[in-house]
Structure formats: C-alpha cells, structure tokens
Design a protein around this motif. Structure first.
Motif, PDB file in Angstrom:
ATOM      1  N   SER A 112       8.477 -13.888  43.491  1.00  0.00           N
ATOM      2  CA  SER A 112       7.233 -13.569  44.204  1.00  0.00           C
ATOM      3  C   SER A 112       7.490 -12.741  45.454  1.00  0.00           C
ATOM      4  CB  SER A 112       6.487 -14.856  44.573  1.00  0.00           C
ATOM      5  OG  SER A 112       7.214 -15.627  45.510  1.00  0.00           O
ATOM      6  N   ARG A 113       8.509 -13.092  46.204  1.00  0.00           N
ATOM      7  CA  ARG A 113       8.774 -12.425  47.488  1.00  0.00           C
ATOM      8  C   ARG A 113       9.359 -11.027  47.298  1.00  0.00           C
ATOM      9  NH1 ARG A 113       9.321 -13.708  52.890  1.00  0.00           N
ATOM     10  NH2 ARG A 113      11.162 -12.974  54.019  1.00  0.00           N
ATOM     11  N   HIS A 114      10.152 -10.856  46.248  1.00  0.00           N
ATOM     12  CA  HIS A 114      10.810  -9.574  46.010  1.00  0.00           C
ATOM     13  C   HIS A 114      10.312  -8.897  44.740  1.00  0.00           C
ATOM     14  CE1 HIS A 114      13.518 -10.061  49.394  1.00  0.00           C
ATOM     15  NE2 HIS A 114      13.704 -11.317  49.016  1.00  0.00           N
ATOM     16  N   ASN A 115       9.140  -9.316  44.287  1.00  0.00           N
ATOM     17  CA  ASN A 115       8.505  -8.700  43.116  1.00  0.00           C
ATOM     18  C   ASN A 115       9.425  -8.666  41.903  1.00  0.00           C
ATOM     19  OD1 ASN A 115       6.038  -8.028  44.555  1.00  0.00           O
ATOM     20  ND2 ASN A 115       7.234  -6.439  45.582  1.00  0.00           N
ATOM     21  N   LYS A 134       2.643 -14.627  40.442  1.00  0.00           N
ATOM     22  CA  LYS A 134       3.318 -13.352  40.680  1.00  0.00           C
ATOM     23  C   LYS A 134       4.494 -13.125  39.737  1.00  0.00           C
ATOM     24  CE  LYS A 134       1.998 -13.507  45.557  1.00  0.00           C
ATOM     25  NZ  LYS A 134       2.487 -13.536  46.977  1.00  0.00           N
ATOM     26  N   ARG A 140      18.568 -11.582  47.126  1.00  0.00           N
ATOM     27  CA  ARG A 140      18.236 -10.148  47.065  1.00  0.00           C
ATOM     28  C   ARG A 140      19.388  -9.307  47.618  1.00  0.00           C
ATOM     29  NH1 ARG A 140      14.016  -6.239  46.947  1.00  0.00           N
ATOM     30  NH2 ARG A 140      15.148  -4.271  47.062  1.00  0.00           N
ATOM     31  N   TYR A 176      12.552  -8.150  41.712  1.00  0.00           N
ATOM     32  CA  TYR A 176      13.411  -6.963  41.753  1.00  0.00           C
ATOM     33  C   TYR A 176      14.647  -7.126  40.864  1.00  0.00           C
ATOM     34  CZ  TYR A 176      16.316  -3.199  43.573  1.00  0.00           C
ATOM     35  OH  TYR A 176      17.104  -2.082  43.688  1.00  0.00           O
ATOM     36  N   ASP A 226       3.164 -18.803  44.274  1.00  0.00           N
ATOM     37  CA  ASP A 226       4.206 -17.908  43.760  1.00  0.00           C
ATOM     38  C   ASP A 226       4.096 -17.689  42.255  1.00  0.00           C
ATOM     39  OD1 ASP A 226       6.603 -17.882  46.119  1.00  0.00           O
ATOM     40  OD2 ASP A 226       5.313 -19.642  46.123  1.00  0.00           O
TER      41      ASP A 226
END
Length: 260
Positions: free
Chosen positions: A109-112, A200, A81, A114, A197
């Motif tokens: 999953s953690r950063h949608n 998502k 990220r 991005y 995960d």
C-alpha cells in the motif's frame, strides 16, 4: 551469499541471497520474533528449481543492526523498499509470514507494490495483530523474562510434532533479536491496523493459512480473502502457524505453481 544493505544512517539489514544468478525472484519476510532462517526448508529446495531466494532480516532481528527505534510498519516497509532499490529487484514475488505478512501488506500500500508481481501471505498477522490483552501479557513477559515468552510462543506455534532439537533451534532464532525490538513489535501489532491497506493490493495474491493456527485465527485469512481483490485462500489442514515447515512439500509446490 550474505551481505548487508544500509537502509538509513547507522542501520544495515542483513540479506541472504541464494542463487543470485537464478531466474524468478522471491523475497521472504520472516515472522516475529524470528529471522530469515525460518525459511531454511524453502531455501533448501527452491533455488535448485531455478528460483532466486532473498531472505531479509528486519531491523532489530537476526543478523541485522538493532537500533532503538523504527519498528512501526511504515519504517519497516521503507526498509524493504530500500533493499529492493539497492538490489534493483523487479517482477519479484513477495512472501510474508505472520508479522512479515503485515509488513508486506504495508509495503504494497505504501509503495504501490513497487516491483512486486505476486504476493504470498502466510498466516499473516493482518488486518489486526495482537489484542490489547495479548499484547500487554507478551510485553510484560518480554521485558521481564524474554526467553520464557519466546518459549511460550514456540509452544503454540506448531500443530504437528516437533523434536526437542528442532524446538531448541527455533527458540534460538527468537533469541537472536534484541529485547527492545521484540517488545516494540508487540506494541506495533497491538496498535496498528491494516484495513485501509488491503484495497490497495492489486497483484495476484495467494493466502496460505494453517487451519489450526493458535496465533492468528483462520478467520483472519478468510477476511483477507474477502477484502483483497484477485486473491485465493488455500487452507493447510495439518498446520498451525508454520505451514512453511509443517507441510513444507505442499507449501513449496504451491509456491512454485503460483509463481510459475
């Protein structure tokens, strides 16, 4: 062109950015225990087609810094990220091979997801990685005779014939990692699961998997296909764990068609 991106105090990741003036962007995440150079036969071809190819060495591997800690999926995804933010990337395709596929899934999953418009999972070590038995065996070898362990990994990596010269080159990619980071990833692959995960992931997802993969069973690709919405699975019938090389022309063309 190659440069370094600082992802936390004292830790810089190496980034190979090929054809930075190009159009559509592809970010490549390598497998364990390798580095971005495993995608040489994509970098040889795709930039000439107008794609900007960005290869990232995870912390502990390749030319990146090798801190003693930070080898869980959350931290590795956070590193990606940071690179995405620094390079101001958007609307890019994220390609992850093996453990790189697991990191890509955690990033989604953690950063949608991005900045990601498409996801490509290549023989991804997901939703599980090593069994306890496999991990303990690799861990013992990594801490006592890491070159022997890497050679054993290489011996089961390919389905098709490889020359001794190519084998030696691939082997040397693994040796560029630190011993402690090589061992730490084994523990992560043993202990972390990615089932939660998968739901998502919302972008179009291409799942590529060698039918003869001895590292990550083909059944895991089928499970990913079932659990990731808007995904498609393409079997590679003449590949083991490395369809990006064993069937590189097919792989590159498939990638081109998928990205558009």
């Amino acid at each position: 062109m190659g440069y370094y991106v600082t992802v936390e105090s004292g830790v810089k990741l190496y980034v190979e950015d090929i054809h930075p003036e190009g159009g559509k962007k592809i970010v490549f995440l390598h497998g364990w225990p390798l580095n971005h150079k495993q995608f040489e036969y994509q970098f040889d071809v795709l930039p000439s087609m107008g794609y900007r190819c960005i290869g990232i060495d995870w912390r502990g591997f390749g030319k990146s810094d090798k801190p003693i800690s930070g080898y869980n999926f959350d931290r590795l995804a956070d590193d990606i990220r940071t690179v995405v933010d620094v390079l101001q990337l958007n609307n890019f395709t994220l390609v992850g091979h093996s453990t790189g596929g697991a990191i890509a899934i955690r990033y989604m999953s953690r950063h949608n997801g991005y900045g990601v418009s498409n996801l490509v999972l290549v023989d991804a070590a997901a939703p599980i990685g090593f069994t306890t038995e496999e991990a303990n065996r690799f861990l013992t070898q990594a801490l006592n005779d890491r070159p022997k362990m890497i050679q054993e990994v290489m011996d089961t990596f390919f389905f098709q014939y490889i020359t001794s010269s190519f084998s030696e080159w691939f082997f040397q990619l693994g040796l560029q990692a630190a011993g402690w980071s090589t061992a730490a990833i084994i523990i992560t692959l043993r202990d972390e699961k990615l089932y939660a995960d998968l739901q998502k992931i919302l972008v179009p997802t291409l799942i590529v998997h060698g039918v003869h993969d001895k590292s990550v069973p083909f059944a895991q690709a089928q499970e990913l296909n079932q659990k990731i919405r808007n995904s498609q699975l393409v079997p590679f019938h003449y590949s083991g764990h490395a369809p990006f090389w064993e069937e590189r022309d097919k792989f590159n063309e498939l990638l081109r068609q998928f990205i558009g």
